[in-house]
Design an enzyme around this catalytic site. Structure first.
Site, mmCIF file in Angstrom:
data_model
loop_
_atom_site.group_PDB
_atom_site.id
_atom_site.type_symbol
_atom_site.label_atom_id
_atom_site.label_comp_id
_atom_site.label_asym_id
_atom_site.label_seq_id
_atom_site.Cartn_x
_atom_site.Cartn_y
_atom_site.Cartn_z
ATOM 1 N N SER A 1 0.731 -1.174 -0.129
ATOM 2 C CA SER A 1 -0.097 0.085 0.145
ATOM 3 C C SER A 1 0.980 1.374 0.001
ATOM 4 C CB SER A 1 -0.831 0.124 1.035
ATOM 5 O OG SER A 1 -0.071 0.078 2.262
ATOM 6 N N LYS B 1 1.029 4.742 7.112
ATOM 7 C CA LYS B 1 0.107 5.365 5.793
ATOM 8 C C LYS B 1 1.075 6.833 5.934
ATOM 9 C CE LYS B 1 -2.783 2.149 4.930
ATOM 10 N NZ LYS B 1 -2.631 1.324 3.803
#
Length: 319
Positions: free
Chosen positions: A97, A167
């Site tokens: 990701s 993230k």
């Protein structure tokens, strides 16, 4: 002592004082002789000139290395645990990701010290945080053995059991973050140029009706996060139906990822991209609106005056 003193004087003065009575010993001479006599006795009884009563130094027996080894290991474990708890912790990247910034299998070092001093995440930083609201529900988890569990607990290996995510911070408390069409992402009305870190071929936004199009206001004490591989990241966009509406509480942030530590050929720092150097604060947008407001008010005030004057002039010309 008087006998010693007399003998000493008789030997020193020679025949001149032989047989003469000595009324009292000379105090000065008596002290000097006594001191000399003591020194001589000390030299005979204490080799090396040590003071009376001192014994020869005892040789210390060196402790065996094998006896010291458990102590050294214990100290090392305590230090490792303190470092992991308060300073730096290693984490493993489990997914794609964050490509290409981070690859699956990379090891990163996370700064855990600055949050202890009140530092909060900032836009552009890559952060590790605890799963805020079951984002990882249904994801497979590793099954470490006892040694791996112990080494993870003291911070010598990345954690395999904790439900943590990594993230990039896009919005902080007070920000309005939005994205329409394929992008760009805007923070408080300012567009982000994300080509430096978004996965090649990805668009900043995804055209779908499940989170790819959004406009949100980030509450104070929360952050809005997105993966760099936009089309392969289940981030804030796709968790807006949870109890935090896709936001991550600042209290759940473990720390900022600062270094890619392993593999060695991928070693490098994780700086904040240049696009976040611009003034993205909500205050700047508000101040721009306020600066334009007086001009709008002035224009709105002038228009009625102009219309009123035109009405007065028109009847005068017809007379």
């Amino acid at each position: 002592m008087g006998d010693v003193a007399v003998g000493a004087r008789s030997g020193h003065d020679g025949e001149e004082h032989r047989g003469r009575p000595v009324d009292a010993p000379d105090p000065a001479t008596d002290d000097a002789v006594t001191s000399g006599s003591d020194s001589a006795a000390d030299e005979r009884t204490q080799p090396g000139g040590d003071g009376p009563g001192d014994s020869a130094p005892k040789q210390k027996t060196q402790r065996s290395f094998w006896k010291e080894l458990p102590i050294l290991i214990g100290i090392a474990l305590v230090l490792a645990l303190l470092i992991k708890t308060f300073l730096v912790q290693a984490f493993s990247i489990p997914s794609d990701s964050m490509q290409n910034t981070l690859q699956q299998g990379d090891r990163v070092l996370v700064d855990k010290l600055t949050p202890w001093f009140g530092s909060e995440p900032e836009r552009g930083e890559v952060v590790v945080f605890h799963d805020p609201a079951q984002w990882l529900a249904g994801e497979p988890t590793a099954d470490p053995n006892a040694i791996q569990t112990f080494l993870s607990w003291i911070g010598l290996m990345p954690s395999a059991e904790e439900k943590d995510l990594i993230k990039r911070v896009v919005g902080v408390g007070g920000d309005t973050v939005e994205c329409k069409g394929t992008g760009p992402v805007k923070v408080n009305g300012k567009a982000l140029s994300e080509s430096a870190y978004v996965y090649p071929g990805n668009t900043p936004c995804t055209v779908d009706d499940i989170g790819g199009q959004f406009k949100v206001k980030v509450p104070e004490g929360y952050i809005w996060v997105m993966g760099d591989h936009r089309q392969n990241s289940r981030d804030s966009r796709y968790n807006q139906d949870d109890k935090y509406h896709g936001m991550v509480p600042v209290d759940e942030v473990v720390g900022r990822a600062i270094v890619k530590a392993w593999p060695i050929n991928r070693w490098g720092t994780l700086p904040v991209p240049d696009t976040f150097d611009q003034d993205l604060s909500a205050r700047s947008a508000a101040s721009t609106a306020l600066s334009a407001a007086p001009q709008g008010l002035a224009l709105a005030g002038v228009v009625p005056v102009v219309l009123w004057r035109r009405r007065r002039i028109a009847p005068a010309e017809t007379r």
